[in-house]
Write a protein that holds these residues in place. Structure first.
Motif, short mmCIF file in Angstrom:
data_model
loop_
_atom_site.label_atom_id
_atom_site.label_comp_id
_atom_site.label_asym_id
_atom_site.label_seq_id
_atom_site.Cartn_x
_atom_site.Cartn_y
_atom_site.Cartn_z
N GLN A 30 0.87 -1.25 0.04
CA GLN A 30 -0.07 -0.09 0.05
C GLN A 30 0.90 1.19 -0.05
O GLN A 30 2.12 1.20 0.63
CB GLN A 30 -0.94 -0.09 1.34
CG GLN A 30 -1.91 1.23 1.14
CD GLN A 30 -2.97 1.25 2.31
OE1 GLN A 30 -2.78 0.07 3.10
NE2 GLN A 30 -3.36 2.31 2.83
N LYS A 31 0.49 2.10 -0.82
CA LYS A 31 1.47 3.45 -0.88
C LYS A 31 1.08 4.32 0.14
O LYS A 31 -0.07 4.54 0.62
CB LYS A 31 1.15 4.18 -2.36
CG LYS A 31 -0.16 4.85 -2.52
CD LYS A 31 -0.04 6.30 -2.31
CE LYS A 31 -1.21 7.09 -2.50
NZ LYS A 31 -1.05 8.67 -2.07
N ILE A 32 1.98 5.17 0.49
CA ILE A 32 1.79 6.44 1.12
C ILE A 32 2.89 7.41 0.88
O ILE A 32 4.08 7.22 0.57
CB ILE A 32 2.01 6.29 2.59
CG1 ILE A 32 1.55 7.52 3.51
CG2 ILE A 32 3.32 5.46 3.19
CD1 ILE A 32 1.38 7.43 4.90
N TYR A 33 2.34 8.42 0.27
CA TYR A 33 3.34 9.62 -0.09
C TYR A 33 3.45 10.80 1.17
O TYR A 33 2.42 11.49 1.30
CB TYR A 33 2.58 10.35 -1.52
CG TYR A 33 3.65 11.19 -2.13
CD1 TYR A 33 4.90 11.68 -1.85
CD2 TYR A 33 3.00 11.71 -3.25
CE1 TYR A 33 5.49 12.63 -2.36
CE2 TYR A 33 3.74 12.67 -4.17
CZ TYR A 33 5.02 13.01 -3.81
OH TYR A 33 5.89 13.85 -4.58
N LYS A 64 6.19 4.00 8.82
CA LYS A 64 5.18 3.44 7.71
C LYS A 64 5.99 2.29 7.03
O LYS A 64 5.48 1.02 6.49
CB LYS A 64 4.85 4.25 6.70
CG LYS A 64 3.52 5.01 7.30
CD LYS A 64 2.35 4.55 7.70
CE LYS A 64 1.41 5.35 8.35
NZ LYS A 64 -0.03 4.78 8.44
N TRP A 524 -0.01 7.40 -7.01
CA TRP A 524 0.88 8.09 -5.90
C TRP A 524 -0.08 9.21 -5.23
O TRP A 524 0.26 9.57 -4.34
CB TRP A 524 1.95 8.48 -6.03
CG TRP A 524 2.89 7.17 -6.20
CD1 TRP A 524 3.51 6.55 -7.34
CD2 TRP A 524 3.49 6.78 -4.94
NE1 TRP A 524 4.31 5.58 -6.77
CE2 TRP A 524 4.29 5.45 -5.46
CE3 TRP A 524 3.37 6.88 -3.72
CZ2 TRP A 524 5.16 4.61 -4.54
CZ3 TRP A 524 4.04 6.03 -3.02
CH2 TRP A 524 4.78 5.08 -3.26
N ASP A 528 -0.09 12.12 0.55
CA ASP A 528 -1.10 11.69 1.74
C ASP A 528 -0.73 12.80 2.91
O ASP A 528 -1.86 13.08 3.86
CB ASP A 528 -0.66 10.31 2.15
CG ASP A 528 -1.15 9.37 1.08
OD1 ASP A 528 -2.19 9.01 1.10
OD2 ASP A 528 -0.12 8.73 0.30
N ILE A 529 0.57 13.19 3.20
CA ILE A 529 0.89 13.87 4.26
C ILE A 529 1.77 15.03 3.69
O ILE A 529 2.99 14.79 3.18
CB ILE A 529 1.51 13.37 5.54
CG1 ILE A 529 0.52 12.24 5.96
CG2 ILE A 529 1.71 14.07 6.61
CD1 ILE A 529 0.98 11.25 7.09
N THR A 559 -6.43 13.39 -10.10
CA THR A 559 -7.11 13.89 -8.85
C THR A 559 -7.22 15.43 -9.10
O THR A 559 -6.57 16.28 -9.70
CB THR A 559 -6.32 13.66 -7.40
OG1 THR A 559 -5.00 14.34 -7.70
CG2 THR A 559 -5.96 12.35 -7.26
N TYR A 564 -3.84 16.08 0.21
CA TYR A 564 -4.66 15.50 0.91
C TYR A 564 -4.66 16.14 2.43
O TYR A 564 -5.63 16.81 2.82
CB TYR A 564 -5.08 14.04 1.02
CG TYR A 564 -6.08 13.61 1.87
CD1 TYR A 564 -7.35 14.01 1.70
CD2 TYR A 564 -5.73 12.89 3.20
CE1 TYR A 564 -8.24 13.77 2.58
CE2 TYR A 564 -7.02 12.76 3.99
CZ TYR A 564 -8.26 12.90 3.60
OH TYR A 564 -9.27 12.70 4.51
N LYS A 565 -3.72 15.67 3.08
CA LYS A 565 -3.68 16.11 4.59
C LYS A 565 -2.40 16.85 4.71
O LYS A 565 -1.31 16.66 4.27
CB LYS A 565 -3.33 15.05 5.44
CG LYS A 565 -3.36 15.19 6.95
CD LYS A 565 -3.04 14.04 7.85
CE LYS A 565 -2.80 14.23 9.29
NZ LYS A 565 -4.20 14.75 9.91
#
Length: 802
Positions: A30-33, A64, A524, A528-529, A559, A564-565
């Motif tokens: 699972q991706k997290i950017y 992560k 991607w 995300d943060i 998108t 996002y956050k």
């Protein structure tokens, strides 16, 4: 005391040689950017404020990875900008050499702090391979009619030799100065490239509902965009000049007692009566020297001068004076306001000062101050007895029917002035034909040419305008002239988060407009943060959102929003609570802290200071305390290394599992200071324990490595583990073992501790009360006295009120 210099250099060398933090795009995970706002590589290098945000994102990235995520956590350089240009002007050295030297220094500093970046993912906005795509995006904006040249009044800074955006100009003692250097700024008409960000105003507002940002930051952007839904009403002067007046309160039309027009409005000269000419011209001249901030911020001391002309109220047919007022800006709405002193504080103050009528059109018991609430209308023949909402609907319908008004939406946000008269920036991919018509250059990138004189011309032309051979272009036997201005520094930062995804190990970029890039963006995006300072709330964040939404509209990204956050880290203030600055002499250099205390101590201290979002004062004592704790951790492992084994007991199991549970929860919530406290509590327990479990201690080091990676790697190797500790999995916990079979229950009488008894976990109040009353100590206090009240918290306390 462990030798931090030796240990930290050792592991930094190991990580680089073994490419420990090399990014590998694993499709099974699972991706997290996780993204930092990339820095401008200034000559002074990092300050202690930089590591606060960078350490926070590094902790999350490491956490992560341990948890099995596919982590993208890159870094790069926002490297175009005025400081490098000023250096070039002052030294006659090319800004590229200055910039590259600064980048090398920044990279070295980041590596010395142990951040887990893959530097092959590094981007540099001054790299032609990078700004090729900045130019490409501009080309698409141009093709879609969102980029054009206009004759506009710009903020001209002669000292810097360039035009500044409104956001780059500040107010100082009532005068406009540049944010950088505080040099004088004046208004000057020039031809400038403009990006029509106002065309995206509604989309930018709507997009704020789709992101997890602090509400305070969303509010800043909403106010900056400044959407106003109102009405344009046509007032006619005695000379039959039509004045279009914008208002958000058309229901107060009967309360208008004067009009206020901007000093820069194109109709001002036609309104000035010959008897008022001198006074009006002097007022207009004085207004031109004031900053917009000063003109619109002083609510109680607004100024104006009577033009000598009158207008006719199109609804009441009353004759009303027209004033030239500097608090009215020609750049907002129509540049003319209808003034209703009875229901607007600014208008009320102005009317009092200039002895103008004040006519109430909303029912109120007090007439000594403006009434700003809702009420029924009075003194308004077609609107009497209606509230504000109903009156607006009725008057708007009336204005449209009589062809004397129409509904209109305006925005405070202005289009983005996109030209800069300097060398060190992205060249525009534009050439002009003999008729001065702009055309796009197809062959990108348009590279910056070599230049020996970096000084801008006093007439406002860029240094590139002096490079005659570069300026002239012959295509198909036709002569063209290149655009000599360059793009603003904000251009490269508008899309850099995409560049990290496109960047390949060989230094090339996957084409932005390719199917391969789109598939990667689908995977991607959004970021995300995103962590950075709130000072970027308007400029970078608004501009990048604009570009991203445009790229979404033309099918380049999947998108609508890029980030996002968003988390705004607080500032690190001087030990006296003031903002750090050279002039105050309270700047702290991270290099010195790394030398004296170590990078791990600096990272750990900045996270332990308090909540990530809080602005907090630096404390040498706090830094020393954190370093002493790291020494304590090192001593524990060093002194018990021969005692580590597989043995455990219930108490140790409980301490370990509650530690892992709490620290995991606090890292997920970004409560890093509390997570560090969790580690401190566990180490205290370990010191007092007679059993030293190797597996538990290795897992402690995994957790510590997120905060202090160097010492964690060193201690892990001392335990005989040959692989980097970063390659492991995050420790799990057993929920059942977080609960003790028995707890020590304090018994209080009238709020004072009188005894402690051992009870089974979860014992109910009645049973605990029975046990308490059987205690000899409690019997002495209670005896035959009546218990008035029992305060009970399961597993925590029982308090008897007698």
């Amino acid at each position: 005391m462990y030798n931090h210099n030796l240990i930290e250099k050792k592991w930094q060398k190991y990580w680089l040689e073994n490419e420990t933090y090399k990014f590998f795009d694993d499709p099974k995970k699972q991706k997290i950017y996780i993204l930092d706002m990339f820095p401008y590589p200034s000559g002074v290098g990092l300050h202690v404020g930089h590591p606060k945000g960078y350490t926070a994102t590094d902790i999350i990235a490491r956490f992560k990875r341990f948890c099995g995520f596919n982590v993208l956590h890159p870094i790069g350089w926002d490297a175009f900008g005025l400081p490098a240009e000023q250096y070039a002007i002052n030294t006659n050295n090319h800004p590229a050499s200055f910039t590259n030297k600064n980048i090398d220094n920044f990279r070295k500093q980041l590596q010395s702090l142990g951040f887990s970046y893959d530097y092959k993912k590094e981007v540099n906005t001054t790299d032609p391979k990078y700004y090729k795509w900045t130019q490409w995006i501009f080309s698409k904006l141009f093709e879609k009619g969102l980029a054009e040249i206009r004759d506009i009044d710009v903020n001209w800074c002669e000292e810097l030799g360039t035009v500044l955006s409104n956001e780059e100009v500040i107010n100082k003692n009532g005068y406009m100065v540049s944010e950088r250097g505080e040099f004088p700024v004046i208004k000057k008409p020039m031809k400038q490239w403009v990006l029509k960000i106002t065309a995206y105003a509604d989309k930018l507002l709507d997009g704020l509902n789709e992101v997890n940002w602090p509400e305070s930051l969303k509010s800043i952007q909403r106010k900056w965009i400044g959407k106003s839904c109102g009405t344009v009403i046509k007032f006619k002067t005695e000379n039959n000049i039509i004045l279009e007046v914008f208002t958000t309160r058309p229901d107060t039309i009967y309360g208008v007692t004067f009009l206020a027009i901007s000093p820069e409005h194109e109709l001002v000269s036609k309104l000035i009566n010959s008897n008022n000419m001198h006074e009006c011209n002097q007022y207009i001249l004085n207004a031109s020297k004031k900053s917009e901030f000063e003109r619109k911020s002083n609510l109680k001391n607004q100024t104006g001068v009577f033009s000598g002309s009158y207008a006719i109220n199109p609804v009441s047919n009353e004759k009303i004076p027209i004033y030239i007022c500097d608090y009215v800006l020609s750049s907002y709405a129509t540049g003319i306001l209808m003034s209703v002193p009875a229901h607007d504080e600014r208008d009320f103050n102005f009317a009092k000062k200039n002895n103008l009528p004040i006519k109430f059109v909303l029912k109120t018991d007090s007439h000594d101050k403006p009434f700003l609430g809702d009420s029924i209308h009075i003194n308004s023949p077609i609107l009497n007895d209606l509230n504000i909402s109903d009156a607006k609907l009725k008057v708007n319908k009336y204005l449209v029917e009589k062809n004397i008004g129409y509904e209109k939406v305006y925005y405070k946000m202005k289009d983005w002035i996109f030209s800069r008269q300097r060398y060190w920036g992205e060249p525009f991919p534009i050439i002009f034909d003999k008729n001065n018509k702009p055309h796009l250059v197809d062959d990108l990138p348009v590279c910056l040419p070599e230049c020996k004189d970096f000084k801008p011309a006093k007439d406002g032309h860029s240094p590139l305008a002096n490079l005659k051979e570069w300026l002239s272009v012959n295509i198909g036997h036709k002569e063209y002239i290149r655009e000599s201005n360059t793009m603003p520094q904000w251009a490269g930062s508008c899309w850099y988060y995409l560049a990290y995804i496109m960047k390949q190990d060989n230094g090339e970029y996957i084409p932005l407009n390719s199917k391969e890039a789109y598939e990667l963006f689908k995977k991607w995006l959004p970021v995300d943060i995103y962590v950075g300072g709130q000072e970027h709330a308007v400029l970078h964040l608004l501009y990048s959102r604009f570009w991203h939404r445009f790229l979404y509209d033309i099918g380049i990204v999947p998108t609508k929003e890029p980030f996002y956050k968003l988390i705004n880290q607080g500032m690190i203030l001087g030990n006296n609570g003031e903002k750090m600055s050279k002039s105050r002499g309270n700047v702290i250099n991270p290099n010195q802290i790394v030398e004296t205390h170590g990078a791990d101590a600096l990272r750990l201290y900045e996270m332990f200071m308090g909540p990530l979002t809080a602005s907090l004062s630096w404390s040498d004592e706090g830094l020393n305390g954190v370093r002493k704790w790291l020494d304590r951790v090192y001593r524990y492992f060093d002194s018990h290394i021969s005692e580590f084994g597989s043995s455990t007991n219930n108490d140790l199991d409980h301490a370990y599992n509650i530690f892992v549970k709490n620290v995991t929860n606090n890292i997920q919530k970004m409560n890093f200071n509390v997570a560090i406290s969790d580690m401190m509590v566990f180490i205290n327990y370990c010191y007092n324990s007679k059993i030293h479990n190797k597996s538990y201690c290795v897992n402690f080091l995994k957790i510590l490595s997120c905060f202090a990676p160097h010492i964690a790697e060193e201690l892990n190797s001392l335990l005989g583990n040959n692989e980097s500790i970063t390659l492991g999995e995050w420790p799990s916990f057993d929920e059942n073992k977080t609960k003790l079979a028995n707890v020590r229950m304090p018994i209080m009488v009238n709020g004072k501790l009188r005894d402690v008894i051992l009870v089974k976990t979860g014992t109910i109040e009645d049973e605990v009360l029975k046990m308490a009353l059987q205690s000899p100590k409690i019997k002495n206090y209670v005896s035959e006295k009546k218990i008035k009240k029992v305060i009970f918290v399961v597993d925590k306390i029982i308090n008897l009120i007698i």
